[in-house]
Design an enzyme around this catalytic site. Structure first.
Site, PDB file in Angstrom:
ATOM      1  N   HIS A   1       2.472 -42.995  36.435  1.00 25.86           N
ATOM      2  CA  HIS A   1       2.696 -41.602  36.808  1.00 25.86           C
ATOM      3  C   HIS A   1       3.045 -41.470  38.287  1.00 25.86           C
ATOM      4  O   HIS A   1       3.998 -40.780  38.665  1.00 25.86           O
ATOM      5  CB  HIS A   1       1.456 -40.769  36.483  1.00 25.86           C
ATOM      6  CG  HIS A   1       1.561 -39.341  36.917  1.00 25.86           C
ATOM      7  ND1 HIS A   1       2.445 -38.448  36.363  1.00 25.86           N
ATOM      8  CD2 HIS A   1       0.888 -38.653  37.876  1.00 25.86           C
ATOM      9  CE1 HIS A   1       2.319 -37.269  36.950  1.00 25.86           C
ATOM     10  NE2 HIS A   1       1.381 -37.364  37.865  1.00 25.86           N
TER      11      HIS A   1
ATOM     12  N   LYS B   1      -6.962 -28.970  34.953  1.00 27.35           N
ATOM     13  CA  LYS B   1      -5.850 -29.159  34.023  1.00 27.35           C
ATOM     14  C   LYS B   1      -6.224 -30.271  33.059  1.00 27.35           C
ATOM     15  O   LYS B   1      -6.492 -31.399  33.469  1.00 27.35           O
ATOM     16  CB  LYS B   1      -4.571 -29.548  34.775  1.00 27.35           C
ATOM     17  CG  LYS B   1      -3.762 -28.389  35.293  1.00 27.35           C
ATOM     18  CD  LYS B   1      -2.435 -28.898  35.824  1.00 27.35           C
ATOM     19  CE  LYS B   1      -1.521 -27.779  36.245  1.00 27.35           C
ATOM     20  NZ  LYS B   1      -0.222 -28.295  36.740  1.00 27.35           N
TER      21      LYS B   1
ATOM     22  N   HIS C   1       8.101 -36.483  35.360  1.00 27.51           N
ATOM     23  CA  HIS C   1       7.730 -36.401  33.940  1.00 27.51           C
ATOM     24  C   HIS C   1       8.907 -36.801  33.045  1.00 27.51           C
ATOM     25  O   HIS C   1       8.708 -37.392  31.973  1.00 27.51           O
ATOM     26  CB  HIS C   1       7.269 -34.986  33.596  1.00 27.51           C
ATOM     27  CG  HIS C   1       5.902 -34.670  34.103  1.00 27.51           C
ATOM     28  ND1 HIS C   1       5.370 -33.396  34.067  1.00 27.51           N
ATOM     29  CD2 HIS C   1       4.942 -35.448  34.661  1.00 27.51           C
ATOM     30  CE1 HIS C   1       4.147 -33.421  34.569  1.00 27.51           C
ATOM     31  NE2 HIS C   1       3.866 -34.650  34.943  1.00 27.51           N
TER      32      HIS C   1
ATOM     33  N   ASN D   1       3.311 -29.413  41.777  1.00 27.55           N
ATOM     34  CA  ASN D   1       4.194 -30.166  40.893  1.00 27.55           C
ATOM     35  C   ASN D   1       5.391 -30.762  41.633  1.00 27.55           C
ATOM     36  O   ASN D   1       6.353 -31.197  40.980  1.00 27.55           O
ATOM     37  CB  ASN D   1       4.695 -29.263  39.755  1.00 27.55           C
ATOM     38  CG  ASN D   1       3.594 -28.942  38.759  1.00 27.55           C
ATOM     39  OD1 ASN D   1       3.018 -29.833  38.153  1.00 27.55           O
ATOM     40  ND2 ASN D   1       3.294 -27.673  38.609  1.00 27.55           N
TER      41      ASN D   1
END
Length: 354
Positions: free
Chosen positions: A262, A140, A249, A242
């Protein structure tokens, strides 16, 4: 050395994990097919490791790009800076990019490699725990946009991932803790035995015991490699990776990239997902408490920012990449070691949780 392989047919590649790995120039050069190399790194990592990597590449023509440090730097302006450097220095299709740094460097370098002359080779040398266990593996690549994280990018696999655990010795404690959020994620989403292992090895992990770190990183990389091999472009099971990220996010975008790391945002996101699961009678409260306890052991936040209410969350969550047909799709833990994707969660229920 621990070595595993991410199986993707002709695009399969190895993941090497060891100490002193940056001293093994013969290993790095194995994955470079021509003489031109460009190392992309940042102002924090360059003084520590750039010369060490360059010393392993004396047989190659090497130049470097040193970007500012921080999540806010994973943007289109720096992507263009990389493109301009490659063009100005006449790099060709046989050049190799080396991403030397954390997740920001790995993501933006991978995206540049995917785009430059429609695709050139790149190698990941992740130097943070978060990038070693997560972002360097799986292909990714992306940059951020003010309206959403990782919204501009591509699936593009590296030629190899070289993980030197010695780089963790220079990692700030807060960054190490942020990386542990992604480590704990693997235990929650699909490997209950690994979660128990983390509970039992907390002290050794905090003490950076080498063999324990290698085993921990290897187990995370193997878990991710298995999932990516089955679903490279996130059409199905890969979405489970995820867990916590939809909420996380939203926190990062709302608070400003880099103000919350993060991993910190993901930790809080996993707690919110677990609380949602409890409210839906999908998860036992005792399991939520174990999740909270392990996150707390590594100084990770459990509460969303005080100034961030439902409306602030939902405006970002509506743009999430997993959404289809206007429906929110969230990853929900149903037990420690098991998670599911749900698209039947109303905004009203989210409002209660948030």
């Amino acid at each position: 050395m621990a070595t595993l392989k991410l199986e993707l047919g002709e695009r399969s590649y190895p993941i090497h994990i060891d100490s002193k790995l940056l001293n093994q120039g013969n290993l790095l050069s194995t994955y470079i097919r021509a003489k031109r190399v460009c190392i992309v790194t940042n102002t924090q990592v360059a003084p520590l490791y750039l010369d060490k990597v360059k010393r392993q590449l004396t047989d190659f023509q090497v130049d470097e790009i040193i970007l500012p440090d921080g999540e806010a730097e994973k943007n289109l302006a720096n992507f263009e800076k990389i493109m301009s450097h490659l063009l100005a220095n006449t790099h060709g299709r046989d050049s190799t990019l080396i991403a030397l740094g954390g997740g920001v460097i790995g993501d933006i370098t991978g995206f540049a490699a995917a785009c430059y002359q429609r695709g050139i080779d790149f190698i990941q040398i992740p130097t943070t725990l978060l990038s070693q266990v997560d972002s360097s593996v799986g292909g990714k690549t992306a940059v951020n946009h003010p309206l959403g994280k990782n919204m501009i990018g591509a699936f593009y696999q590296p030629k190899a991932v070289l993980i030197d655990i010695d780089s963790l010795q220079t990692l700030p404690a807060r960054e190490f803790s942020a990386g542990m959020a992604e480590v704990i994620k693997y235990g929650i989403l699909g490997d209950g035995e690994f979660f128990v292992w983390l509970e039992h090895n907390c002290d050794l992990i905090k003490a950076a015991h080498p063999s324990v770190l290698i085993e921990m990183i290897e187990r995370c990389c193997q878990c991710k490699a298995n999932i990516v091999s089955a679903d490279e472009t996130e059409a199905g099971v890969r979405a489970l990776l995820n867990l916590g990220h939809t909420f996380g996010h939203a926190i990062e975008a709302e608070q400003g990239y880099g103000n919350w790391l993060h991993g910190e945002a993901v930790a809080t996101g996993m707690v919110l997902a677990a609380k949602l699961a409890v409210a839906m009678n999908l998860l036992e409260v005792s399991e939520l408490r174990r999740i909270e306890h392990l996150l707390t052991a590594f100084n990770l936040p459990l509460q969303a920012p005080e100034d961030m209410g439902f409306e602030a969350f939902i405006k970002h969550m509506r743009r999430d990449k997993k959404n289809i047909g206007g429906k929110l799709r969230l990853i929900i833990p149903t037990a420690i070691g098991q998670s599911v994707m749900r698209d039947d969660i109303s905004e009203g229920m989210l409002q209660q949780i948030l």
